[in-house]
Design a protein around this motif. Structure first.
Motif, PDB file in Angstrom:
ATOM      1  N   THR A  92     -10.499   7.280  -3.177  1.00 21.38           N
ATOM      2  CA  THR A  92      -9.596   8.383  -3.505  1.00 21.38           C
ATOM      3  C   THR A  92      -9.875   8.905  -4.911  1.00 21.38           C
ATOM      4  N   ILE A 127      -1.826   8.127  -4.886  1.00 20.07           N
ATOM      5  CA  ILE A 127      -2.505   7.885  -6.163  1.00 20.07           C
ATOM      6  C   ILE A 127      -1.929   8.758  -7.278  1.00 20.07           C
ATOM      7  N   SER A 142       0.705   5.403   0.071  1.00 25.34           N
ATOM      8  CA  SER A 142      -0.197   6.522   0.328  1.00 25.34           C
ATOM      9  C   SER A 142       0.472   7.884   0.194  1.00 25.34           C
ATOM     10  N   PHE A 150      -1.384  -1.014  -4.063  1.00 23.70           N
ATOM     11  CA  PHE A 150      -2.631  -0.284  -3.881  1.00 23.70           C
ATOM     12  C   PHE A 150      -2.275   1.162  -3.570  1.00 23.70           C
ATOM     13  N   TYR A 151      -2.665   2.074  -4.458  1.00 20.89           N
ATOM     14  CA  TYR A 151      -2.359   3.496  -4.307  1.00 20.89           C
ATOM     15  C   TYR A 151      -3.565   4.226  -3.758  1.00 20.89           C
ATOM     16  N   THR A 152      -3.368   4.935  -2.644  1.00 20.57           N
ATOM     17  CA  THR A 152      -4.458   5.651  -1.997  1.00 20.57           C
ATOM     18  C   THR A 152      -3.987   7.025  -1.546  1.00 20.57           C
ATOM     19  N   THR A 177     -12.371  -0.867  -4.850  1.00 19.32           N
ATOM     20  CA  THR A 177     -12.763  -0.361  -3.545  1.00 19.32           C
ATOM     21  C   THR A 177     -11.835  -0.969  -2.498  1.00 19.32           C
ATOM     22  N   ALA A 178     -11.842  -0.396  -1.321  1.00 18.77           N
ATOM     23  CA  ALA A 178     -11.045  -0.953  -0.226  1.00 18.77           C
ATOM     24  C   ALA A 178     -11.475  -2.390   0.060  1.00 18.77           C
ATOM     25  N   CYS A 189      -7.275   3.309  -5.469  1.00 14.84           N
ATOM     26  CA  CYS A 189      -8.356   3.272  -4.475  1.00 14.84           C
ATOM     27  C   CYS A 189      -9.583   4.011  -5.006  1.00 14.84           C
ATOM     28  N   ILE A 192       0.852  -1.178   0.000  1.00 13.18           N
ATOM     29  CA  ILE A 192       0.000   0.000   0.000  1.00 13.18           C
ATOM     30  C   ILE A 192       0.893   1.234   0.000  1.00 13.18           C
TER      31      ILE A 192
END
Length: 149
Positions: free
Chosen positions: A113, A48, A15, A42-44, A132-133, A110, A13
């Motif tokens: 986001t 992102i 962020s 996973f980019y949030t 989605t998460a 994400c 992840i």
């Protein structure tokens, strides 16, 4: 991307859209693929930005503490960091993203986001999936490795 297929999987992840926030997920993802695992990042939140077209070149290094608060210090620190990375033959973020895509690392944006920031699918580099998460967690719960980088 559903469950972890037949291979062991790793998920990371990201962020932050800073040099120190971006490199770990990409490098770990590439190396996970190289040892036979499937890998996704996973980019949030601000992370992102890294998978948006044209943003990888804008990534900066923000020194921690007092130094990071000084005006212009981020630009100087970014220049210095990129000089060190060049001497150590560390690829640029753009080049590393290309290597990651070739190696099979999956880039996941994400959904919350994306919606919050008003980003369109066409704003992303090629190969980005939006989840989605909950969808990401359904995948991540079966992964052998899950790290917040």
């Amino acid at each position: 991307m559903g469950t972890c297929d037949l291979k062991e999987s790793a998920a990371f992840i990201t962020s932050k859209d800073t040099l120190d926030g971006v490199y770990p997920g990409l490098i770990l993802g590439i190396n996970a693929c190289r040892i036979g695992m499937s890998a996704s990042v996973f980019y949030t939140f601000m992370g992102i930005n890294v998978i948006r077209k044209g943003w990888a070149e804008k990534i900066k290094f923000h020194p921690p503490g007092f130094m990071g608060a000084l005006p212009g210090m981020s630009s100087v620190a970014t220049w210095m960091m990129k000089q060190k990375m060049g001497k150590a033959n560390v690829p640029s973020v753009t080049d590393l993203q290309e290597v990651a895509a070739i190696e099979g690392v999956r880039f996941v944006a994400c959904r919350m986001t994306v919606d919050m920031m008003g980003i369109k699918e066409s704003d992303f580099i090629d190969g980005v999936t939006i989840m989605t998460a909950e969808e990401f967690l359904r995948h991540a719960k079966d992964c052998k490795i899950l790290l917040y980088t």
